[in-house]
Design a protein around this motif. Structure first.
Motif, mmCIF file in Angstrom:
data_model
loop_
_atom_site.group_PDB
_atom_site.id
_atom_site.type_symbol
_atom_site.label_atom_id
_atom_site.label_comp_id
_atom_site.label_asym_id
_atom_site.label_seq_id
_atom_site.Cartn_x
_atom_site.Cartn_y
_atom_site.Cartn_z
ATOM 1 N N ALA A 1 0.790 -1.153 0.113
ATOM 2 C CA ALA A 1 -0.080 -0.002 -0.152
ATOM 3 C C ALA A 1 0.833 1.294 0.043
ATOM 4 O O ALA A 1 0.422 2.205 -0.501
ATOM 5 N N TYR A 2 2.006 1.156 0.903
ATOM 6 C CA TYR A 2 3.006 2.371 0.736
ATOM 7 C C TYR A 2 3.608 2.705 -0.497
ATOM 8 O O TYR A 2 3.526 3.814 -1.043
ATOM 9 N N CYS A 3 3.928 1.602 -1.099
ATOM 10 C CA CYS A 3 4.380 1.818 -2.477
ATOM 11 C C CYS A 3 3.251 2.448 -3.544
ATOM 12 O O CYS A 3 3.713 3.314 -4.422
ATOM 13 N N SER B 1 17.218 8.987 9.044
ATOM 14 C CA SER B 1 17.176 8.502 10.680
ATOM 15 C C SER B 1 16.145 9.409 11.208
ATOM 16 O O SER B 1 16.150 10.342 11.583
ATOM 17 N N THR B 2 14.779 9.058 11.171
ATOM 18 C CA THR B 2 13.482 9.511 11.749
ATOM 19 C C THR B 2 12.746 8.314 12.640
ATOM 20 O O THR B 2 13.190 7.251 12.425
ATOM 21 N N PRO B 3 11.932 8.812 13.375
ATOM 22 C CA PRO B 3 11.075 7.779 14.267
ATOM 23 C C PRO B 3 10.483 6.781 13.370
ATOM 24 O O PRO B 3 10.169 5.903 13.870
ATOM 25 N N ILE B 4 10.072 7.258 12.155
ATOM 26 C CA ILE B 4 9.232 6.188 11.300
ATOM 27 C C ILE B 4 10.268 4.956 10.885
ATOM 28 O O ILE B 4 9.669 3.954 10.741
ATOM 29 N N ASN B 5 11.612 4.976 11.168
ATOM 30 C CA ASN B 5 12.710 3.877 10.875
ATOM 31 C C ASN B 5 12.959 3.313 12.333
ATOM 32 O O ASN B 5 14.023 2.663 12.570
ATOM 33 N N HIS B 6 12.071 3.650 13.423
ATOM 34 C CA HIS B 6 12.434 3.222 14.498
ATOM 35 C C HIS B 6 12.942 1.562 14.604
ATOM 36 O O HIS B 6 14.065 1.286 15.192
HETATM 37 P P1 NAI Z 1 7.448 10.427 11.015
HETATM 38 O O1 NAI Z 1 6.624 9.097 11.507
HETATM 39 O O2 NAI Z 1 8.734 10.698 12.025
HETATM 40 O O3 NAI Z 1 6.661 11.728 10.889
HETATM 41 C C1 NAI Z 1 5.607 11.936 10.359
HETATM 42 C C2 NAI Z 1 4.763 12.786 11.044
HETATM 43 O O4 NAI Z 1 3.546 13.015 10.265
HETATM 44 C C3 NAI Z 1 4.313 12.426 12.423
HETATM 45 O O5 NAI Z 1 4.651 13.739 13.199
HETATM 46 C C4 NAI Z 1 3.007 12.062 12.339
HETATM 47 O O6 NAI Z 1 2.390 12.267 13.629
HETATM 48 C C5 NAI Z 1 2.440 12.814 11.275
HETATM 49 N N1 NAI Z 1 0.903 12.489 10.703
HETATM 50 C C6 NAI Z 1 1.271 11.098 10.246
HETATM 51 N N2 NAI Z 1 -0.195 10.920 9.911
HETATM 52 C C7 NAI Z 1 -0.963 12.123 9.837
HETATM 53 C C8 NAI Z 1 -2.078 12.375 9.630
HETATM 54 N N3 NAI Z 1 -2.963 11.701 9.325
HETATM 55 N N4 NAI Z 1 -2.457 13.829 9.968
HETATM 56 C C9 NAI Z 1 -1.466 14.658 10.358
HETATM 57 N N5 NAI Z 1 -0.095 14.267 10.808
HETATM 58 C C10 NAI Z 1 0.108 13.012 10.502
HETATM 59 O O7 NAI Z 1 8.086 10.289 9.482
HETATM 60 P P2 NAI Z 1 9.290 10.829 8.811
HETATM 61 O O8 NAI Z 1 10.334 9.710 8.489
HETATM 62 O O9 NAI Z 1 9.373 12.474 9.071
HETATM 63 O O10 NAI Z 1 8.480 10.759 7.217
HETATM 64 C C11 NAI Z 1 7.864 12.031 6.556
HETATM 65 C C12 NAI Z 1 7.766 11.598 5.274
HETATM 66 O O11 NAI Z 1 8.648 11.362 4.646
HETATM 67 C C13 NAI Z 1 6.462 10.615 4.959
HETATM 68 O O12 NAI Z 1 5.640 11.023 3.927
HETATM 69 C C14 NAI Z 1 7.379 9.254 4.531
HETATM 70 O O13 NAI Z 1 6.516 8.645 3.850
HETATM 71 C C15 NAI Z 1 8.513 10.049 3.980
HETATM 72 N N6 NAI Z 1 9.676 9.351 3.881
HETATM 73 C C16 NAI Z 1 10.559 8.949 4.803
HETATM 74 C C17 NAI Z 1 11.457 8.252 4.918
HETATM 75 C C18 NAI Z 1 12.483 7.890 5.914
HETATM 76 O O14 NAI Z 1 13.269 7.174 5.767
HETATM 77 N N7 NAI Z 1 12.067 8.343 7.049
HETATM 78 C C19 NAI Z 1 11.957 7.531 3.554
HETATM 79 C C20 NAI Z 1 10.894 8.008 2.516
HETATM 80 C C21 NAI Z 1 10.063 8.898 2.634
#
Ligand code: NAI
Length: 256
Positions: A156-158, A191-196
């Protein structure tokens, strides 16, 4: 560099990770910032203090951007805060790790509604505002290397990020006559919380690093720097593109 004097930017999902880095980067270059997350918390409070200390204005608007009406309200409320809106960074995104044959409709909706539907209708509301006000607009979507390369168990993500690739390509043409530019940024492993789970597992981390020519994870600030470029007038002739921020991951080749 002060590229965003008198500019107002809304960044969705901006209380941590890449979104927070984008907020700080744009503010450091002069923008006033509208932060967003599902609810106000101490991270939002801390960011508002940091941005205010830079001499910029910052506000938080709570909205779950997975529901189209919420995102429309968010855009309209954001416009009211400082009287206009110049830059929309669609950063909020979620992922679910599950075998394809076990994915439930609920999990599918969770991912697609946040990563695609909310973005679609958010851009629509922003574009209606730009057209009505006769103002130019800039949209930067946080895509992923997975708009291009596979990620087994994250179907789904892809699908959501692949769709975002084509949404941006399509809208660039449709919106160019209205002075609205739109581009994607595609982070690799940051390196962000999504990659915990990845950060906590050295074996998994090593197997990921093998595929990254630069042999390191990216930082949220690396992504924010490219977002700032695309949002700025330096990119005034750039629309419909994806900029990869991935240490070479997407098109790497393993020499035998
Ligand atoms: P994260 O999980 O650290 O931060 C995402 C933020 O979005 C969180 O604060 C979360 O509460 C908020 N969020 C999620 N769903 C929401 C909603 N329905 N309404 C309002 N806020 C919402 O993630 P990260 O790593 O900072 O990712 C940010 C973006 O970058 C995402 O779109 C992710 O898919 C993309 N991304 C991240 C990568 C990574 O390695 N960290 C790699 C490729 C893409």
């Amino acid at each position: 560099m002060i590229r965003f004097e008198n500019k107002i930017a809304l960044i969705t999902g901006s209380t941590q990770g890449i979104g927070a880095a984008c907020a700080l980067r744009l503010a450091s270059e002069g923008a006033d910032i509208i932060l967003n997350g599902r609810k106000f918390d101490e991270r939002a409070e801390g960011l508002i203090s940091q941005i205010t200390a830079m001499g910029r204005r910052a506000t938080f608007i709570a909205a779950d951007v997975s529901a189209s009406q919420n995102v429309v309200n968010l855009i309209n409320d954001a416009i009211k805060v400082y009287g206009n809106l110049d830059i929309l960074v669609n950063n909020a995104g979620v992922e679910k790790n599950h075998n394809f044959w076990e994915v439930t409709e609920e999990e599918y909706d969770f991912v697609m509604d946040t990563n695609l539907k909310g973005i679609f209708f958010g851009i629509q509301a922003f574009v209606k505002y730009c057209m009505g006000a006769g103002r130019p607009g800039v949209v930067v979507n946080m895509s992923s290397v997975h708009e291009e390369i596979i990620f087994p168990h994250f179907a789904a993500y892809c699908a959501s990020k692949g769709a975002l690739k084509m949404l941006t390509r399509n809208l660039a043409t449709e919106l160019a006559p209205y002075n609205v530019r739109i581009n994607n940024v595609a982070p690799g492993a940051i390196s962000t919380p999504i990659n915990h789970a990845l950060l906590e597992n050295p074996e998994l981390l090593n197997s990921v690093l093998k595929n990254i020519p630069m042999k390191k994870l990216g930082k949220p600030e690396d992504v924010a720097a490219v977002v700032a470029f695309l949002a700025s007038a330096d990119a005034e002739y750039v629309t419909g593109s994806t900029y990869f921020v991935d240490g070479g991951l997407t098109y790497h080749y393993e020499e035998q």
